[in-house]
Scaffold this active site. Structure first.
Site, PDB file in Angstrom:
ATOM      1  N   SER A  50      27.540  31.050  49.245  1.00  0.00           N
ATOM      2  CA  SER A  50      27.724  30.243  50.783  1.00  0.00           C
ATOM      3  C   SER A  50      27.420  30.975  51.760  1.00  0.00           C
ATOM      4  O   SER A  50      27.774  31.189  52.867  1.00  0.00           O
ATOM      5  CB  SER A  50      29.045  29.627  50.934  1.00  0.00           C
ATOM      6  OG  SER A  50      29.483  28.608  49.871  1.00  0.00           O
ATOM      7  N   HIS A  89      35.789  52.177  70.555  1.00  0.00           N
ATOM      8  CA  HIS A  89      36.437  51.926  69.637  1.00  0.00           C
ATOM      9  C   HIS A  89      35.549  51.008  68.575  1.00  0.00           C
ATOM     10  O   HIS A  89      34.850  50.223  69.193  1.00  0.00           O
ATOM     11  CB  HIS A  89      37.690  50.847  69.885  1.00  0.00           C
ATOM     12  CG  HIS A  89      38.334  50.076  68.469  1.00  0.00           C
ATOM     13  ND1 HIS A  89      39.015  51.049  67.651  1.00  0.00           N
ATOM     14  CD2 HIS A  89      38.029  49.025  68.219  1.00  0.00           C
ATOM     15  CE1 HIS A  89      39.624  50.055  66.756  1.00  0.00           C
ATOM     16  NE2 HIS A  89      38.879  48.896  67.076  1.00  0.00           N
ATOM     17  N   SER A  93      35.421  48.939  64.727  1.00  0.00           N
ATOM     18  CA  SER A  93      36.186  48.414  63.571  1.00  0.00           C
ATOM     19  C   SER A  93      35.259  47.586  62.946  1.00  0.00           C
ATOM     20  O   SER A  93      34.471  46.830  63.387  1.00  0.00           O
ATOM     21  CB  SER A  93      37.729  48.196  63.700  1.00  0.00           C
ATOM     22  OG  SER A  93      37.527  47.169  64.844  1.00  0.00           O
ATOM     23  N   SER A 143      39.011  47.866  55.014  1.00  0.00           N
ATOM     24  CA  SER A 143      39.340  47.756  56.375  1.00  0.00           C
ATOM     25  C   SER A 143      38.600  49.466  57.005  1.00  0.00           C
ATOM     26  O   SER A 143      38.884  50.245  56.145  1.00  0.00           O
ATOM     27  CB  SER A 143      40.819  48.194  56.918  1.00  0.00           C
ATOM     28  OG  SER A 143      41.038  48.481  58.095  1.00  0.00           O
TER      29      SER A 143
END
Length: 345
Positions: free
Chosen positions: A172, A212, A214, A222
Site C-alpha cells: 500500500s 531538534h 526526529s 526511533s
C-alpha cells in the site's frame, strides 16, 4: 498676419523668446505652427528639458555608490533580509531549504533492516523497492526583527523530509521514513567594511541556531538528536558558502543513536552556484576525524519553461555517504533522484 506668414516667421526666428513655454506650443491650434513651436523650443540652451537630435539629452551618470555591491544587493542578503532595505517584517512565510518532489529516487543499497547500538535490528522488509519517492517541505518565518543587535533577526523554520515507497503497491505504498526538524536561527548581518575579504569574498552573516530532529517512530526504529550550531555565510559574485559547526546536546544513557555525529558529522559546508538560470548546490557533511564517513550531496535545478526562471524547475539530486535520513544515519548508500521543485518564495 495669416497663418502662412506666421509659420515662416516662427521657422526663421531661431530660439523662442525666453518667456515662451511648452504651454504656448500646446495651445497653438494649427498643427504646422505647433510643430514649428516645438522645434524652436528644442533649440534653446542645454538646460532646457527637451533637446534637439543634434544636441541629445545627456544621460546622468549614476553615483558610484549606486552601482557598487551593497549587503542589501546580494542574493544572500535578500534571502536572509540582512540589509535595512531588505527587511520584510515578521511572520511572512518564506522557503528555507529546497522544496521538491522526486518521484524517481533510486538507491544502490536500500536499508531493509535499520539498526542502532541501543536497539536490536528491525525485521527485514523484502518487499521494499530500491526505487521510491523523496519529498521535502521546508519553510521559515521571521519572528523578531532587529533583536538585541543592529539588523539581527530571529527566524523559526520547519523542514520535513520523507522517503515514500510509492512504487510498492503490495504494501500500500507506505512512507518508509519521515524526518521532522523544527529550528530556531538567530541571524546577525556583518557590516560591509568588516565583512570585506580578499579575492572578492564577503562575510555576509553569522548564525546561532538550535534544532531538534526526529523521525517520530517507535522503537526499534526511533531516531532523534538535538543540537546547537554556529554558522557563517560568505558570498562572491554568483558563489555562496555556508559553514556550520554542530554541538550535540542530548547524548545520554539509553539514547536511540549515541553515535549519530560519528556518521552524519559535526560540521557542514554548503556551496551554492548560480550559473545563469540554473542552480547548483554542493553539501559536504563531515565528522572531521575521518574521510570515510559523512556525506556528499549535489542538487541541480533548471527552469521547466525558459521564459519563467522563477517558476517550476527540474530537480536532480545525487547523494553518497551516511545519513540521507535519520533512519539511515549509520547506513552507507549512493542514490540518484529526479523530479521537480514544488515552490519557491
Amino acid at each position: 498676419m495669416n497663418k502662412k506668414i506666421a509659420l515662416m516667421f516662427v521657422l526663421s526666428a531661431g530660439p523662442v523668446m525666453a518667456g515662451e513655454s511648452l504651454t504656448d506650443c500646446v495651445a497653438e491650434p494649427d498643427d504646422r505652427l505647433r510643430l514649428a513651436c516645438y522645434d524652436n523650443f528644442s533649440k534653446r540652451s542645454p538646460g532646457s528639458s527637451i533637446q534637439s537630435p543634434g544636441n541629445p539629452v545627456p544621460v546622468a551618470k549614476q553615483p558610484a555608490a549606486a552601482t557598487e555591491m551593497r549587503p542589501g544587493a546580494s542574493e544572500m542578503s535578500k534571502a536572509w533580509e540582512l540589509g535595512e532595505n531588505d527587511k520584510g517584517g515578521t511572520f511572512a512565510l518564506k522557503t528555507y531549504w529546497p522544496n521538491f518532489l522526486l518521484p524517481v529516487h533510486y538507491t544502490s543499497n536500500l536499508n531493509r533492516s535499520p539498526s542502532s547500538p541501543t536497539h536490536p535490528t528491525s525485521p527485514d522488509n523484502p518487499d521494499y523497492r530500491k526505487t521510491e519517492a523523496k519529498l521535502q517541505i521546508s519553510l521559515r518565518a521571521k519572528v523578531a526583527e532587529n533583536l538585541l543587535l543592529p539588523g539581527a533577526d530571529l527566524w523559526f523554520a520547519y523542514t520535513q523530509l520523507s522517503l515514500w515507497q510509492i512504487w510498492d503497491r503490495q504494501d500500500s505504498s507506505p512512507f518508509r521514513n519521515t524526518d521532522y526538524q523544527p529550528e530556531a536561527i538567530y541571524v546577525v548581518p556583518v557590516p560591509e567594511k568588516m565583512g570585506t575579504l580578499p579575492f572578492g569574498w564577503h562575510l555576509r552573516m553569522l548564525q546561532l541556531g538550535a534544532a531538534h530532529q526526529s523521525n517520530g517512530q517507535s522503537d526499534p526504529l526511533s531516531r532523534s538528536w538535538d543540537r546547537v550550531y554556529l554558522g557563517a555565510g560568505f558570498e562572491r559574485d554568483d558563489f555562496s558558502l555556508l559553514f556550520r559547526l554542530n554541538q550535540r546536546l542530548d547524548v545520554r544513557s539509553g539514547d536511540d543513536n549515541p553515535d549519530m555525529v560519528d556518521y552524519i558529522g559535526r560540521g557542514e559546508v554548503k556551496m551554492g552556484w548560480t550559473p545563469g538560470v540554473s542552480t547548483v548546490e554542493l553539501t559536504w557533511r563531515t565528522p572531521f576525524n575521518t574521510l570515510s564517513r559523512g556525506s556528499l550531496q549535489m542538487d541541480w535545478t533548471y527552469p521547466v519553461f525558459a521564459a519563467q526562471p522563477t517558476g517550476l524547475r527540474w530537480y536532480a539530486q545525487v547523494f553518497t555517504g551516511y545519513g540521507e535520513t535519520l533512519l539511515d544515519y549509520n547506513h552507507r548508500q549512493t542514490s540518484l533522484g529526479l523530479g521537480l521543485t514544488l515552490f519557491q518564495f
